[in-house]
Design an enzyme around this catalytic site. Sequence first.
Site, mmCIF file in Angstrom:
data_model
loop_
_atom_site.group_PDB
_atom_site.id
_atom_site.type_symbol
_atom_site.label_atom_id
_atom_site.label_comp_id
_atom_site.label_asym_id
_atom_site.label_seq_id
_atom_site.Cartn_x
_atom_site.Cartn_y
_atom_site.Cartn_z
ATOM 1 N N GLU A 143 0.992 -1.127 -0.007
ATOM 2 C CA GLU A 143 -0.140 0.104 0.236
ATOM 3 C C GLU A 143 0.884 1.415 0.269
ATOM 4 O OE1 GLU A 143 -2.757 -0.213 3.464
ATOM 5 O OE2 GLU A 143 -2.695 2.505 3.595
ATOM 6 N N GLU A 148 -2.202 11.635 2.325
ATOM 7 C CA GLU A 148 -3.207 11.257 3.757
ATOM 8 C C GLU A 148 -3.616 12.388 4.933
ATOM 9 O OE1 GLU A 148 -2.164 7.051 5.318
ATOM 10 O OE2 GLU A 148 -4.519 7.136 5.852
#
Length: 326
Positions: A143, A148
């Site tokens: 990932e 974010e």
Amino acid sequence: MGSMTALVATLMLWSSMALPAQAYPNYAPLQYRLRDVYDGPSFFNHFNYYSGKDPTDGYVSYVNKLSAQSLNLTYATSNTAILRVDASTPNPGPKGRQSVRIESQRAYDSGLFLFDIAHTPTGCGTWPALWMSDTLNWPRNGEIDIIESHNTGVQGNEISLHTLGGCSMGGERRHTGSAVSMDCDIAVGGNAGCAVMGDSSTYGADFNARGGGVYALEIRDAGIRIWVFHRDSMPLDIANGQSPNPSSWGAPLADFPGTNCNIKSHFRNLNIIVNIDLCGEYAAMASHYTQMSGCPGSCADFVATNPGNFNYAYWEFRSIRVYQAV
Ligand SMILES: *[C@@H]1O[C@H](CO)[C@@H](O)[C@H](O)[C@H]1NC(C)=O
């Protein structure tokens, strides 16, 4: 072969296997060719809408494509693609506020990805992300969290990688961000991943006020690197989009060299995912929601009862361009 020669050869082979390669990798320029462009009115046609239960426990209800279009939670024109959170329902009840999570139909093992972003989402309770993963084979295929953030987003962008064991980021790195954790293994540090923080200009109000910019991600055997360029300092080879050359861009914001991580085996078959989660494991944590962002009360209560809070909770993309090495 004489027995002495054979012995020496065996010892040399043995020692080269026993000593892990610790050298900083060679990021020699690759020749990139444009493969995919996501833009214009058809932007969302290349994505699936995830409408299952949120695996990260958010106070969110992800809607399917038809609902997203009728609620205008996704919207595209010739030069913009917007993904937003429902900012009108007074109190959505226990199932959570409506939002979207899209996943590209194509998957990628490597390449250069240019995300041209005009606006990043902010607001108490939000947990927006632009990431790449193979969610059906997580964490085996890795990932990459390119962007974010959480809540007011003033702390800047947190970039991170998440993998199985055997991928870490000690040793030399050449980047401008601040490394905050080194082991990418999801089993270490409560799945913090190996993370790098950008400054406040890399996300949220500051990034948006500059008209946004381009996040560039390069995935190759040598390593994974991420740059951010504001609109007023865009390299010409990105602005004209012909043959971008990362080796001309200077140090990236985040450098994840393959020195102690076999990039090719830990990262593959990655879909591009864009979503805005609400509360959940990341945004509702007291250290994030209350202490860092100064958001009021409990996250789910606030998100349920303050639809107007979500007027700025939107992603606006101009385009996503994917290049592959020839
Ligand atoms: C949908 O959202 C876009 C972008 O915010 C806006 O320009 C447009 O007017 C909206 N359409 C409707 C029908 O509300």
